[in-house]
Design a protein around this motif. Structure first.
Motif, PDB file in Angstrom:
ATOM      1  N   ASP A   1     -15.956  12.676   1.554  1.00  0.00           N
ATOM      2  CA  ASP A   1     -15.000  12.653   2.781  1.00  0.00           C
ATOM      3  C   ASP A   1     -13.675  12.342   2.254  1.00  0.00           C
ATOM      4  N   LEU A   2     -12.905  13.444   2.243  1.00  0.00           N
ATOM      5  CA  LEU A   2     -11.477  13.254   1.603  1.00  0.00           C
ATOM      6  C   LEU A   2     -10.558  13.053   2.997  1.00  0.00           C
ATOM      7  N   SER A   3     -10.366  11.886   3.523  1.00  0.00           N
ATOM      8  CA  SER A   3      -9.739  11.917   4.555  1.00  0.00           C
ATOM      9  C   SER A   3      -8.385  10.812   4.328  1.00  0.00           C
ATOM     10  N   ILE A   4      -7.424  11.104   5.164  1.00  0.00           N
ATOM     11  CA  ILE A   4      -6.179  10.380   5.089  1.00  0.00           C
ATOM     12  C   ILE A   4      -5.945   9.624   6.400  1.00  0.00           C
ATOM     13  N   ARG A   5      -6.063   8.327   6.630  1.00  0.00           N
ATOM     14  CA  ARG A   5      -5.788   7.720   7.670  1.00  0.00           C
ATOM     15  C   ARG A   5      -4.146   7.553   7.796  1.00  0.00           C
TER      16      ARG A   5
ATOM     17  N   ASP B   1      -2.560   0.466  -6.940  1.00  0.00           N
ATOM     18  CA  ASP B   1      -3.163  -0.416  -6.296  1.00  0.00           C
ATOM     19  C   ASP B   1      -2.328  -1.255  -5.357  1.00  0.00           C
ATOM     20  N   THR B   2      -1.010  -0.818  -5.418  1.00  0.00           N
ATOM     21  CA  THR B   2       0.053  -1.564  -4.651  1.00  0.00           C
ATOM     22  C   THR B   2       0.287  -0.894  -3.311  1.00  0.00           C
ATOM     23  N   ILE B   3      -0.541   0.400  -3.117  1.00  0.00           N
ATOM     24  CA  ILE B   3      -0.255   1.116  -1.863  1.00  0.00           C
ATOM     25  C   ILE B   3      -0.938   0.240  -0.721  1.00  0.00           C
ATOM     26  N   LEU B   4      -0.649   0.742   0.545  1.00  0.00           N
ATOM     27  CA  LEU B   4      -1.010   0.065   1.545  1.00  0.00           C
ATOM     28  C   LEU B   4      -2.202   0.844   2.431  1.00  0.00           C
ATOM     29  N   GLY B   5      -2.544   1.770   1.677  1.00  0.00           N
ATOM     30  CA  GLY B   5      -3.654   2.442   2.345  1.00  0.00           C
ATOM     31  C   GLY B   5      -3.395   4.073   2.029  1.00  0.00           C
ATOM     32  N   ALA B   6      -4.390   4.875   2.607  1.00  0.00           N
ATOM     33  CA  ALA B   6      -4.438   6.276   2.215  1.00  0.00           C
ATOM     34  C   ALA B   6      -3.136   7.080   3.081  1.00  0.00           C
ATOM     35  N   GLY B   7      -2.590   7.801   2.469  1.00  0.00           N
ATOM     36  CA  GLY B   7      -1.551   8.694   3.107  1.00  0.00           C
ATOM     37  C   GLY B   7      -0.770   9.485   1.911  1.00  0.00           C
ATOM     38  N   TYR B   8       0.416   9.824   2.386  1.00  0.00           N
ATOM     39  CA  TYR B   8       1.266  10.764   1.520  1.00  0.00           C
ATOM     40  C   TYR B   8       2.226   9.897   0.956  1.00  0.00           C
ATOM     41  N   TYR B   9       2.350   9.936  -0.515  1.00  0.00           N
ATOM     42  CA  TYR B   9       3.225   9.052  -1.194  1.00  0.00           C
ATOM     43  C   TYR B   9       4.124   9.938  -1.899  1.00  0.00           C
ATOM     44  N   GLU B  10       4.953   9.481  -2.453  1.00  0.00           N
ATOM     45  CA  GLU B  10       6.292  10.006  -3.076  1.00  0.00           C
ATOM     46  C   GLU B  10       6.264   9.378  -4.640  1.00  0.00           C
ATOM     47  N   VAL B  11       6.505  10.229  -5.666  1.00  0.00           N
ATOM     48  CA  VAL B  11       6.710   9.615  -7.074  1.00  0.00           C
ATOM     49  C   VAL B  11       8.080  10.244  -7.324  1.00  0.00           C
ATOM     50  N   ARG B  12       9.119   9.627  -7.857  1.00  0.00           N
ATOM     51  CA  ARG B  12      10.338   9.894  -7.988  1.00  0.00           C
ATOM     52  C   ARG B  12      10.725   9.473  -9.394  1.00  0.00           C
ATOM     53  N   ALA B  13      11.295  10.163 -10.276  1.00  0.00           N
ATOM     54  CA  ALA B  13      11.851   9.944 -11.711  1.00  0.00           C
ATOM     55  C   ALA B  13      13.201  10.395 -11.884  1.00  0.00           C
ATOM     56  N   TYR B  14      13.985   9.471 -12.428  1.00  0.00           N
ATOM     57  CA  TYR B  14      15.400   9.823 -12.821  1.00  0.00           C
ATOM     58  C   TYR B  14      15.687   8.817 -13.748  1.00  0.00           C
ATOM     59  N   THR B  15      16.974   9.347 -14.590  1.00  0.00           N
ATOM     60  CA  THR B  15      17.869   8.249 -15.321  1.00  0.00           C
ATOM     61  C   THR B  15      18.917   7.857 -14.784  1.00  0.00           C
ATOM     62  N   ARG B  16      19.656   6.751 -15.338  1.00  0.00           N
ATOM     63  CA  ARG B  16      20.797   6.071 -14.658  1.00  0.00           C
ATOM     64  C   ARG B  16      21.897   7.125 -14.699  1.00  0.00           C
TER      65      ARG B  16
ATOM     66  N   LYS C   1      -8.484   7.877   1.109  1.00  0.00           N
ATOM     67  CA  LYS C   1      -9.140   6.526   1.001  1.00  0.00           C
ATOM     68  C   LYS C   1     -10.355   6.412  -0.070  1.00  0.00           C
ATOM     69  N   ALA C   2     -10.539   5.158  -0.567  1.00  0.00           N
ATOM     70  CA  ALA C   2     -11.556   5.192  -1.635  1.00  0.00           C
ATOM     71  C   ALA C   2     -12.959   5.151  -1.087  1.00  0.00           C
TER      72      ALA C   2
END
Length: 173
Positions: free
Chosen positions: A162-166, A118-133, A152-153
């Protein structure tokens, strides 16, 4: 005459192979020495690797991404005993960190959780990153990373035709 020429050619081949065999032996010894040093380093300073198992390959705006994480040691392939906290980040298409959350790693080297999109700013390609210190000692490339689409919802609930990404241009702050 045939036997003498055969013996001459055979002895010439033997003499030519002696220096090559000695050179190959020195190179082999050098490579084995390097590999032994690398294996000893890995025993003294083991690394960790993280893998996130996501519940989906793509998401819609405002959905929740669920995951299970596996954290292992590279020296023995078993569950980590080096770290107790997993950091999971959500990045926008420009590489800005939108969310960072911490999850406990259990004795089996596993963690699980969710991230609300819910914090994203719209449709697009996002990244999830995971790590330890501990993994940050080996730089950014040591972290787990996966890019996934956020569509987009739908205007009408349940209509996923409609599976579009703006594409949105994000600016670094």
């Amino acid at each position: 005459m045939k036997i003498q020429s055969f013996l001459g050619i055979a002895s010439l081949c033997f003499l030519v192979n002696i220096p090559l065999h000695a050179q190959q032996s020195e190179e082999t010894t050098s490579i084995l020495s390097y590999l032994q040093k690398a294996m000893n380093f890995n025993k003294v300073v083991p690394q960790e690797k993280v893998y996130l198992h996501l519940d989906n390959t793509g998401y819609f705006e405002n959905e929740t991404m669920w995951f299970k994480a596996y954290v292992t040691r590279t020296d023995n392939g078993k569950a980590t005993d080096l770290s107790k906290v997993l950091y999971v980040e959500l990045l926008n298409p420009s590489g800005d960190v939108l969310q960072t959350q911490k999850y406990p790693i259990d004795s089996l080297g596993q963690a699980h959780g969710e991230m609300k999109l819910d914090t994203i700013l719209g449709a697009g390609y996002y990244e999830v990153r995971a790590y330890t210190r501990y993994m940050t000692n080996w730089g950014v490339n040591a972290a787990f990373s996966r890019v996934f689409p956020v569509f987009k919802a739908p205007a009408v609930e349940g209509d996923y035709s409609d599976l579009s990404i703006r594409p949105i241009l994000h600016k670094h702050s």
